[in-house]
Design an enzyme around this catalytic site. Structure first.
Site, PDB file in Angstrom:
ATOM      1  N   ASP A   1       0.825  -1.222   0.000  1.00  0.00           N
ATOM      2  CA  ASP A   1       0.000   0.000   0.000  1.00  0.00           C
ATOM      3  C   ASP A   1       0.860   1.274   0.000  1.00  0.00           C
ATOM      4  O   ASP A   1       1.694   1.464   0.881  1.00  0.00           O
ATOM      5  CB  ASP A   1      -0.879   0.059   1.254  1.00  0.00           C
TER       6      ASP A   1
ATOM      7  N   GLU B   1     -11.761  -0.829   1.847  1.00  0.00           N
ATOM      8  CA  GLU B   1     -10.426  -0.459   2.333  1.00  0.00           C
ATOM      9  C   GLU B   1      -9.914   0.840   1.723  1.00  0.00           C
ATOM     10  O   GLU B   1     -10.224   1.189   0.596  1.00  0.00           O
ATOM     11  CB  GLU B   1      -9.437  -1.573   1.988  1.00  0.00           C
TER      12      GLU B   1
HETATM   13  C1  FRU Z   1      -5.065  -3.040   1.962  1.00  0.00           C
HETATM   14  C2  FRU Z   1      -4.819  -3.291   3.448  1.00  0.00           C
HETATM   15  C3  FRU Z   1      -5.059  -2.028   4.241  1.00  0.00           C
HETATM   16  C4  FRU Z   1      -4.198  -2.232   5.437  1.00  0.00           C
HETATM   17  C5  FRU Z   1      -3.018  -2.988   4.878  1.00  0.00           C
HETATM   18  C6  FRU Z   1      -2.382  -3.993   5.795  1.00  0.00           C
HETATM   19  O1  FRU Z   1      -4.146  -3.633   1.133  1.00  0.00           O
HETATM   20  O2  FRU Z   1      -5.629  -4.333   3.909  1.00  0.00           O
HETATM   21  O3  FRU Z   1      -6.415  -1.818   4.544  1.00  0.00           O
HETATM   22  O4  FRU Z   1      -3.864  -1.012   6.034  1.00  0.00           O
HETATM   23  O5  FRU Z   1      -3.473  -3.644   3.725  1.00  0.00           O
HETATM   24  O6  FRU Z   1      -1.277  -4.594   5.213  1.00  0.00           O
END
Ligand code: FRU
Length: 439
Positions: free
Chosen positions: A81, A319
């Protein structure tokens, strides 16, 4: 078309029937149950009816990623991310000609790609041209950060100071890792020169901003370990250009005990759709929401509001929610996985979007279903975590893509950049390029 107005009308009818029932002692409220049965007035709904319209089309399907398009910006790290440093007004910031990105990262050595979430730390990279990225390092000292690991967030630059909003996941004091998530921040001074590149100097004053309250957003305890992955995370800073007010968007779940969740008629769809469609019982465990909090006197002071959008009975995870504003129109985006849709619904790993003329809704799904960018059918996990920048550039990371030999491999770096055009309530992928311009 089903509007939120008609959904709300349907809801009002249900609520008044409930009130009549209660007045006559016909309906009993369960002791200790909280409020998720009802959709709040300021909350738009992503309904079963909307989601049942999801399909891949030429306009929403990304091209398959080829190996020569993958730019590995840090061979020793898993990088996933990612978000750019933005000015307070949301435009992508430039510091002495450099663009800065923040990423969830983990050292590859000794761990499998799926173990990375348990070790995530935020590092930054900088570049002048979007092609050649230099690793700046960790943003903070992980021993001083909150949570046993740090998950996604956003970064805002004002007056030479970066505010990093992040998710504090678990607690250092927990012996085994928990999925508790709290919204946190820390600040850092930024400087940049051609000789030294971009330097971040954190004051290590980490602070919790918000925790799930069980009234507006589900707590980890209320989730009772049911459903797919609990959430209260991914704070995203936003200054509303219309009102000047400032907000945090975040990913949450509708409140209440998981065992007492139910599907409401408006979660299914319009009255005519409701007549012919019923969600399976297990759908009630899916209760993803886009959360919002309003800034008070300072960046440390936030008031939690009812969710902007809920996907009860439809999807568990909305997300990394974020906005793009175009003219008079707010575009609200989030990412979601195929496996977080309720049983019988199928949507691809993708970027989903909604639009409204007012920040608080009512939000309508883009392209009727909400789907904006999907991975191609023959490489359904190739990318994830799409973020829409102010001019429709869409970045993401390479997830589990297929190599030329048909092997599935974890990419763990930036994916090619897409360009998406938005017009009213429709979108269309119009271009793909290896490197981002970060405009
Ligand atoms: C999306 C996610 C986010 C979280 C992160 C954890 O890819 O699930 O919501 O912050 O990955 O690795």
């Amino acid at each position: 078309m089903v509007t939120n107005k008609s959904k709300r009308k349907a809801k009002k009818m249900v609520t008044s029937l409930l009130a009549v029932g209660m007045a006559f002692g016909m309906v009993t409220a369960t002791a200790g149950s909280t409020v998720n049965a009802e959709v709040k007035d300021d909350t738009s709904v992503w309904s079963w009816e909307d989601a049942s319209k999801i399909e891949r089309t030429e306009d929403n399907t990304a091209p398959q990623i080829t190996e020569d398009e993958i730019n590995d910006i840090a061979p020793d790290l898993y990088v996933w991310d990612t978000w750019p440093l933005r000015d307070r007004d949301g435009s992508v910031a430039k510091v002495n000609g450099y663009k800065v990105i923040f990423s969830l990262t983990a050292e590859k050595e000794g761990i499998t790609p799926s173990e990375r979430h348990g070790m995530a730390k935020i590092r930054y990279f900088y570049s002048k041209d979007g092609k050649d990225w230099k690793l700046g390092g960790l943003v903070y000292d992980p021993d001083k950060a909150l949570g046993s690991r740090q998950w996604a967030g956003s970064a805002m630059l004002d007056d030479g100071e970066v505010t990093l909003f992040y998710t504090a996941t678990g607690r250092k004091s927990n012996e085994t890792k928990t999925y508790e998530q709290r919204l946190a921040k820390v600040t850092a001074d930024i400087s940049a020169s051609n000789k030294e590149g971009v330097q971040l100097d954190s004051n290590e004053d980490h602070e919790i901003l918000l925790e799930a309250d069980g009234e507006k957003y589900q707590t980890l305890e209320q989730s009772q370990g049911k459903g797919v992955i609990y959430s209260f995370r991914d704070p995203w800073f936003f200054k509303d250009p219309k009102s000047g007010e400032e907000y945090l968007l975040f990913e949450g779940n509708s409140p209440g005990l998981a065992s007492e969740q139910t599907c409401q008629p408006e979660n299914i769809g319009s009255p005519s759709f409701q007549k012919t469609h019923e969600a399976p019982e297990e759908a009630a465990l899916y209760n993803g929401a886009v959360g919002i909090a309003k800034k008070g006197d300072s960046l440390s002071d936030w008031e939690m509001m009812d969710p902007l959008l809920e996907a009860d009975c439809v999807n568990q995870q909305l997300e990394r929610p974020h906005f793009m504003v175009k003219g008079n129109q707010y575009y609200l985006f989030f990412i979601s996985h195929k496996f977080t849709f309720a049983p019988q619904l199928t949507g691809p790993d993708g970027l989903y979007g909604f639009t409204s003329k007012s920040i608080h809704g009512e939000y309508e799904p883009l392209n009727e279903s909400g789907l904006v960018v999907a991975n191609p059918e023959n490489d359904p996990l190739q990318a994830y975590s799409w973020v829409v920048l102010p001019h429709g550039e869409v970045s993401s990371f390479v997830n589990k893509y297929k190599t030329e030999d048909g092997e599935q491999k974890f990419g763990g770096t930036l994916a090619p950049t897409l360009k998406v055009n938005f017009h009213k309530d429709e979108s269309k992928i119009v271009n793909e390029s290896k490197f981002p311009t970060l405009k």
